[in-house]
Design a protein around this motif. Structure first.
Motif, PDB file in Angstrom:
ATOM      1  N   GLY A   1      48.220  44.408  51.281  1.00 14.34           N
ATOM      2  CA  GLY A   1      48.845  45.603  51.842  1.00 14.34           C
ATOM      3  C   GLY A   1      50.080  45.249  52.655  1.00 14.34           C
ATOM      4  O   GLY A   1      50.063  44.298  53.439  1.00 14.34           O
ATOM      5  N   LEU A   2      51.128  46.003  52.483  1.00 20.12           N
ATOM      6  CA  LEU A   2      52.369  45.753  53.213  1.00 20.12           C
ATOM      7  C   LEU A   2      52.222  45.993  54.708  1.00 20.12           C
ATOM      8  O   LEU A   2      52.999  45.462  55.498  1.00 20.12           O
ATOM      9  CB  LEU A   2      53.497  46.619  52.650  1.00 20.12           C
ATOM     10  N   ASN A   3      51.208  46.769  55.108  1.00 23.23           N
ATOM     11  CA  ASN A   3      50.986  47.013  56.534  1.00 23.23           C
ATOM     12  C   ASN A   3      50.303  45.830  57.225  1.00 23.23           C
ATOM     13  O   ASN A   3      50.142  45.830  58.432  1.00 23.23           O
ATOM     14  CB  ASN A   3      50.175  48.296  56.748  1.00 23.23           C
ATOM     15  N   GLY A   4      49.884  44.824  56.439  1.00 23.06           N
ATOM     16  CA  GLY A   4      49.266  43.626  57.009  1.00 23.06           C
ATOM     17  C   GLY A   4      47.804  43.773  57.356  1.00 23.06           C
ATOM     18  O   GLY A   4      47.175  42.810  57.764  1.00 23.06           O
ATOM     19  N   ARG A   5      47.229  44.954  57.180  1.00 26.14           N
ATOM     20  CA  ARG A   5      45.853  45.194  57.616  1.00 26.14           C
ATOM     21  C   ARG A   5      44.884  45.474  56.485  1.00 26.14           C
ATOM     22  O   ARG A   5      43.700  45.689  56.749  1.00 26.14           O
ATOM     23  CB  ARG A   5      45.825  46.355  58.606  1.00 26.14           C
ATOM     24  N   VAL A   6      45.348  45.482  55.247  1.00 25.45           N
ATOM     25  CA  VAL A   6      44.449  45.758  54.131  1.00 25.45           C
ATOM     26  C   VAL A   6      44.712  44.806  52.972  1.00 25.45           C
ATOM     27  O   VAL A   6      45.808  44.283  52.805  1.00 25.45           O
ATOM     28  CB  VAL A   6      44.564  47.221  53.616  1.00 25.45           C
ATOM     29  N   VAL A   7      43.645  44.604  52.196  1.00 24.50           N
ATOM     30  CA  VAL A   7      43.736  43.929  50.904  1.00 24.50           C
ATOM     31  C   VAL A   7      42.935  44.787  49.943  1.00 24.50           C
ATOM     32  O   VAL A   7      41.801  45.181  50.250  1.00 24.50           O
ATOM     33  CB  VAL A   7      43.177  42.496  50.939  1.00 24.50           C
ATOM     34  N   ALA A   8      43.528  45.117  48.802  1.00 22.78           N
ATOM     35  CA  ALA A   8      42.837  45.922  47.804  1.00 22.78           C
ATOM     36  C   ALA A   8      42.414  45.024  46.650  1.00 22.78           C
ATOM     37  O   ALA A   8      43.169  44.144  46.225  1.00 22.78           O
ATOM     38  CB  ALA A   8      43.740  47.044  47.291  1.00 22.78           C
ATOM     39  N   ASN A   9      41.212  45.270  46.164  1.00 19.83           N
ATOM     40  CA  ASN A   9      40.693  44.560  45.002  1.00 19.83           C
ATOM     41  C   ASN A   9      40.542  45.580  43.876  1.00 19.83           C
ATOM     42  O   ASN A   9      39.868  46.592  44.036  1.00 19.83           O
ATOM     43  CB  ASN A   9      39.334  43.935  45.338  1.00 19.83           C
ATOM     44  N   HIS A  10      41.170  45.291  42.752  1.00 20.53           N
ATOM     45  CA  HIS A  10      41.051  46.126  41.550  1.00 20.53           C
ATOM     46  C   HIS A  10      40.404  45.235  40.501  1.00 20.53           C
ATOM     47  O   HIS A  10      41.000  44.258  40.049  1.00 20.53           O
ATOM     48  CB  HIS A  10      42.435  46.586  41.099  1.00 20.53           C
ATOM     49  N   ALA A  11      39.161  45.533  40.135  1.00 20.40           N
ATOM     50  CA  ALA A  11      38.440  44.694  39.173  1.00 20.40           C
ATOM     51  C   ALA A  11      37.833  45.560  38.081  1.00 20.40           C
ATOM     52  O   ALA A  11      37.456  46.704  38.326  1.00 20.40           O
ATOM     53  CB  ALA A  11      37.331  43.907  39.879  1.00 20.40           C
ATOM     54  N   VAL A  12      37.747  44.999  36.892  1.00 21.91           N
ATOM     55  CA  VAL A  12      37.135  45.686  35.769  1.00 21.91           C
ATOM     56  C   VAL A  12      35.885  44.913  35.371  1.00 21.91           C
ATOM     57  O   VAL A  12      35.919  43.685  35.226  1.00 21.91           O
ATOM     58  CB  VAL A  12      38.106  45.795  34.568  1.00 21.91           C
ATOM     59  N   TRP A  13      34.786  45.663  35.203  1.00 21.77           N
ATOM     60  CA  TRP A  13      33.505  45.104  34.785  1.00 21.77           C
ATOM     61  C   TRP A  13      33.084  45.763  33.485  1.00 21.77           C
ATOM     62  O   TRP A  13      33.422  46.928  33.227  1.00 21.77           O
ATOM     63  CB  TRP A  13      32.448  45.314  35.873  1.00 21.77           C
ATOM     64  N   ALA A  14      32.351  45.044  32.666  1.00 22.30           N
ATOM     65  CA  ALA A  14      31.935  45.546  31.351  1.00 22.30           C
ATOM     66  C   ALA A  14      31.164  46.853  31.459  1.00 22.30           C
ATOM     67  O   ALA A  14      31.289  47.729  30.611  1.00 22.30           O
ATOM     68  CB  ALA A  14      31.102  44.499  30.610  1.00 22.30           C
ATOM     69  N   ASP A  15      30.373  46.983  32.516  1.00 20.04           N
ATOM     70  CA  ASP A  15      29.615  48.215  32.744  1.00 20.04           C
ATOM     71  C   ASP A  15      29.048  48.168  34.159  1.00 20.04           C
ATOM     72  O   ASP A  15      29.131  47.150  34.848  1.00 20.04           O
ATOM     73  CB  ASP A  15      28.509  48.411  31.703  1.00 20.04           C
ATOM     74  N   ALA A  16      28.490  49.288  34.584  1.00 21.91           N
ATOM     75  CA  ALA A  16      27.961  49.392  35.946  1.00 21.91           C
ATOM     76  C   ALA A  16      26.792  48.440  36.183  1.00 21.91           C
ATOM     77  O   ALA A  16      26.612  47.936  37.291  1.00 21.91           O
ATOM     78  CB  ALA A  16      27.559  50.831  36.240  1.00 21.91           C
ATOM     79  N   ALA A  17      25.992  48.189  35.151  1.00 22.26           N
ATOM     80  CA  ALA A  17      24.849  47.284  35.315  1.00 22.26           C
ATOM     81  C   ALA A  17      25.320  45.866  35.651  1.00 22.26           C
ATOM     82  O   ALA A  17      24.733  45.199  36.516  1.00 22.26           O
ATOM     83  CB  ALA A  17      23.986  47.278  34.053  1.00 22.26           C
ATOM     84  N   HIS A  18      26.364  45.392  34.989  1.00 21.83           N
ATOM     85  CA  HIS A  18      26.895  44.059  35.302  1.00 21.83           C
ATOM     86  C   HIS A  18      27.475  44.025  36.714  1.00 21.83           C
ATOM     87  O   HIS A  18      27.302  43.039  37.441  1.00 21.83           O
ATOM     88  CB  HIS A  18      27.962  43.651  34.278  1.00 21.83           C
ATOM     89  N   TRP A  19      28.175  45.085  37.098  1.00 23.06           N
ATOM     90  CA  TRP A  19      28.728  45.134  38.453  1.00 23.06           C
ATOM     91  C   TRP A  19      27.602  45.082  39.489  1.00 23.06           C
ATOM     92  O   TRP A  19      27.662  44.316  40.444  1.00 23.06           O
ATOM     93  CB  TRP A  19      29.569  46.401  38.653  1.00 23.06           C
ATOM     94  N   LYS A  20      26.569  45.872  39.275  1.00 22.19           N
ATOM     95  CA  LYS A  20      25.457  45.924  40.221  1.00 22.19           C
ATOM     96  C   LYS A  20      24.760  44.562  40.312  1.00 22.19           C
ATOM     97  O   LYS A  20      24.411  44.099  41.399  1.00 22.19           O
ATOM     98  CB  LYS A  20      24.471  47.014  39.815  1.00 22.19           C
ATOM     99  N   ALA A  21      24.557  43.899  39.167  1.00 22.09           N
ATOM    100  CA  ALA A  21      23.941  42.569  39.171  1.00 22.09           C
ATOM    101  C   ALA A  21      24.803  41.578  39.955  1.00 22.09           C
ATOM    102  O   ALA A  21      24.280  40.727  40.683  1.00 22.09           O
ATOM    103  CB  ALA A  21      23.722  42.089  37.739  1.00 22.09           C
ATOM    104  N   MET A  22      26.123  41.692  39.806  1.00 18.91           N
ATOM    105  CA  MET A  22      27.026  40.807  40.531  1.00 18.91           C
ATOM    106  C   MET A  22      26.836  40.948  42.032  1.00 18.91           C
ATOM    107  O   MET A  22      26.841  39.963  42.764  1.00 18.91           O
ATOM    108  CB  MET A  22      28.477  41.126  40.139  1.00 18.91           C
ATOM    109  N   THR A  23      26.637  42.161  42.518  1.00 20.74           N
ATOM    110  CA  THR A  23      26.533  42.373  43.964  1.00 20.74           C
ATOM    111  C   THR A  23      25.307  41.696  44.567  1.00 20.74           C
ATOM    112  O   THR A  23      25.275  41.463  45.774  1.00 20.74           O
ATOM    113  CB  THR A  23      26.507  43.877  44.316  1.00 20.74           C
TER     114      THR A  23
END
Length: 105
Positions: free
Chosen positions: A52-74
């Motif tokens: 973030g240009l304001n110095g206070r944030v970082v954004a993560n944009h990620a793509v996962w094959a499906d919600a089940a894989h994302w949930k398992a990752m967490t």
């Protein structure tokens, strides 16, 4: 967050991490390490970290094959371990999205 895990459609994670401006570089280093862990997990498609240009944030944009894989990752032990230093310096707000329209020049 309620996530439907039966759908085998790709999901997009957009996660905004907030931190003190003096710790943005450190946060980005920890998030990069986390992304390296995630990229080796089943279902990971891609990821981009944005400072973030304001110095206070970082954004993560990620793509996962499906919600089940994302949930398992967490719940993966290496991800949980990599999140420790992040949680010590930042708050975050993750949201899952369906892929949308791509507009190119």
């Amino acid at each position: 967050m309620s996530v439907e895990t039966n759908d085998a459609s790709p999901v997009v994670l957009i996660n905004i991490f907030k931190c003190d401006a003096r710790r943005q570089d450190e946060l980005l280093e920890h998030l990069t390490a986390l992304a390296q862990v995630q990229r080796g997990l089943p279902g990971f498609v891609s990821g981009v970290l944005h400072r973030g240009l304001n110095g206070r944030v970082v954004a993560n944009h990620a793509v996962w094959a499906d919600a089940a894989h994302w949930k398992a990752m967490t719940r993966h032990p290496q991800v949980v371990n990599a999140m420790g230093p992040i949680l010590a310096i930042a708050t975050f707000e993750p949201h899952l999205y369906e892929p949308g329209e791509v507009v190119e020049a």
